[in-house]
Design a protein around this motif. Sequence first.
Motif, PDB file in Angstrom:
ATOM      1  N   ALA A 138     -20.384  10.430  12.328  1.00 45.60           N
ATOM      2  CA  ALA A 138     -21.803  10.600  11.998  1.00 45.60           C
ATOM      3  C   ALA A 138     -22.682  10.196  13.181  1.00 45.60           C
ATOM      4  O   ALA A 138     -22.397   9.220  13.876  1.00 45.60           O
ATOM      5  N   HIS A 139     -23.747  10.958  13.404  1.00 46.77           N
ATOM      6  CA  HIS A 139     -24.723  10.599  14.429  1.00 46.77           C
ATOM      7  C   HIS A 139     -25.688   9.534  13.911  1.00 46.77           C
ATOM      8  O   HIS A 139     -26.152   8.697  14.677  1.00 46.77           O
ATOM      9  N   GLN A 140     -25.971   9.580  12.605  1.00 46.20           N
ATOM     10  CA  GLN A 140     -26.877   8.607  11.992  1.00 46.20           C
ATOM     11  C   GLN A 140     -26.360   8.260  10.608  1.00 46.20           C
ATOM     12  O   GLN A 140     -25.740   9.093   9.936  1.00 46.20           O
ATOM     13  N   ALA A 141     -26.623   7.021  10.175  1.00 41.38           N
ATOM     14  CA  ALA A 141     -26.197   6.579   8.840  1.00 41.38           C
ATOM     15  C   ALA A 141     -27.372   5.944   8.110  1.00 41.38           C
ATOM     16  O   ALA A 141     -28.234   5.302   8.734  1.00 41.38           O
ATOM     17  N   PHE A 142     -27.411   6.128   6.796  1.00 47.03           N
ATOM     18  CA  PHE A 142     -28.486   5.609   5.955  1.00 47.03           C
ATOM     19  C   PHE A 142     -27.884   4.874   4.766  1.00 47.03           C
ATOM     20  O   PHE A 142     -26.816   5.259   4.275  1.00 47.03           O
ATOM     21  N   MET A 180     -21.703   1.898   6.339  1.00 47.37           N
ATOM     22  CA  MET A 180     -22.516   2.629   7.322  1.00 47.37           C
ATOM     23  C   MET A 180     -21.872   2.586   8.708  1.00 47.37           C
ATOM     24  O   MET A 180     -21.832   3.592   9.418  1.00 47.37           O
ATOM     25  N   ASN A 181     -21.340   1.429   9.084  1.00 49.31           N
ATOM     26  CA  ASN A 181     -20.664   1.318  10.382  1.00 49.31           C
ATOM     27  C   ASN A 181     -19.411   2.192  10.432  1.00 49.31           C
ATOM     28  O   ASN A 181     -19.101   2.809  11.450  1.00 49.31           O
ATOM     29  N   LEU A 193     -25.266  13.569   9.470  1.00 52.40           N
ATOM     30  CA  LEU A 193     -25.949  12.429   8.865  1.00 52.40           C
ATOM     31  C   LEU A 193     -25.110  11.968   7.677  1.00 52.40           C
ATOM     32  O   LEU A 193     -24.603  12.794   6.918  1.00 52.40           O
ATOM     33  N   GLY A 194     -24.956  10.657   7.507  1.00 56.63           N
ATOM     34  CA  GLY A 194     -24.150  10.155   6.401  1.00 56.63           C
ATOM     35  C   GLY A 194     -24.827   9.019   5.674  1.00 56.63           C
ATOM     36  O   GLY A 194     -25.621   8.275   6.263  1.00 56.63           O
ATOM     37  N   THR A 195     -24.536   8.872   4.387  1.00 53.51           N
ATOM     38  CA  THR A 195     -25.049   7.730   3.634  1.00 53.51           C
ATOM     39  C   THR A 195     -23.885   6.886   3.130  1.00 53.51           C
ATOM     40  O   THR A 195     -22.784   7.385   2.898  1.00 53.51           O
ATOM     41  N   ALA A 196     -24.147   5.591   2.974  1.00 49.65           N
ATOM     42  CA  ALA A 196     -23.177   4.654   2.421  1.00 49.65           C
ATOM     43  C   ALA A 196     -23.954   3.547   1.712  1.00 49.65           C
ATOM     44  O   ALA A 196     -25.175   3.445   1.862  1.00 49.65           O
ATOM     45  N   GLY A 220     -19.022  -0.574  -2.779  1.00 49.26           N
ATOM     46  CA  GLY A 220     -19.227   0.594  -1.913  1.00 49.26           C
ATOM     47  C   GLY A 220     -17.921   0.980  -1.258  1.00 49.26           C
ATOM     48  O   GLY A 220     -17.096   0.117  -0.946  1.00 49.26           O
ATOM     49  N   ALA A 221     -17.724   2.271  -1.067  1.00 52.68           N
ATOM     50  CA  ALA A 221     -16.456   2.741  -0.504  1.00 52.68           C
ATOM     51  C   ALA A 221     -16.357   2.378   0.972  1.00 52.68           C
ATOM     52  O   ALA A 221     -17.348   2.327   1.685  1.00 52.68           O
ATOM     53  N   ALA A 222     -15.134   2.097   1.396  1.00 55.58           N
ATOM     54  CA  ALA A 222     -14.876   1.835   2.822  1.00 55.58           C
ATOM     55  C   ALA A 222     -13.510   2.415   3.168  1.00 55.58           C
ATOM     56  O   ALA A 222     -12.563   1.697   3.439  1.00 55.58           O
TER      57      ALA A 222
END
Length: 331
Positions: free
Chosen positions: A196-200, A188-189, A179-182, A322-324
């Motif tokens: 990541a399986h899911q992003a928040f 998130m993409n 799971l990851g956050t951005a 936000g980081a990318a």
Amino acid sequence: VAMAATRNMMRAVRVFEFGGPEVLKLQSNVSIPDPKENQVLIKVHACGVNPVETYIRSGNYARKPALPYTPGSDVAGVIESVGEHVTAFKKGDRVFTIDTISGGYADYAVAAANRVFPLPDKLDFRQGAAIGIPYFTAYRALVQKGRAKAGESVLVHGASGGVGIATCQIARACGLKVLGTAGTEEGMNLVLRNGAHQAFNHRETNYMDKIKVRETFPGVDIIIEMLSNVNLAADLQLLSCAGRVMVVGCRGSIEINPRDTMSKESSIIGVSLFLATEEERRACAAAVLAGVDAGWLSPAVGCGYALERAAEAHADIIGGAGAAGKVVLLP
């Protein structure tokens, strides 16, 4: 003679006093350093910019280099020359580093030979500058200190940055649920594309509740924490029994209730690549290079800045939207 003197000079970013990004000064008359025993001189093609370098520059970090100094640890480039007793590298070799002696925000950098590793042909220099600190830190946090096992779940806070992307890729390869956050849709993409399986979205006020709903509790086994002064108290509520928070980044203090660790026998573990042993660094390198070879490890590079824009890079890495991917300087 004048031309010879010019050839021995390079550009380098110098810090003469601690302070804001504006203290980063580009100078064009810095002597090219000579590699001593067990050292190499690298022609720098790219240098990673890490949040810790902004903390050191500000003077608010435990380790303070002697002034003046040139920042920069993880460079990618080509060996220019080697010092005595160096047998692992020769002039012309493509390499990346996890540390430098003279500083990486420069045209050339000297590094200890045991902090230098071969740069695989699959990766360009920008990607090479995104390996050292991020991937070694991620591997140390997840595997060496976090004791991650296949089947466990990991939450990566700030997953769209250099260490975050590295953690997602390593965790996915190790068989964890990731799971990851951005902070942005783009971030998130990026996280989802990198394991990541899911992003928040951690800018949403109730994102922690969404994680609880998605993650059928007993909770998350491991949390990789880039901003512990904001998230640590809430992290303890998300952990499973015997769960652990790996503190990778922090920008201040926070108040927590220690009882929250007792109820689940959870752990808060600090992570510092600086304290890794030689054996641990070699293990990090072996895992990273194996990942490149296997194809699952591919650094995501974000913004690239010319050397004269180092101050802008420092301002953006801390205060940006936000980081990318990994921020790099390009001499």
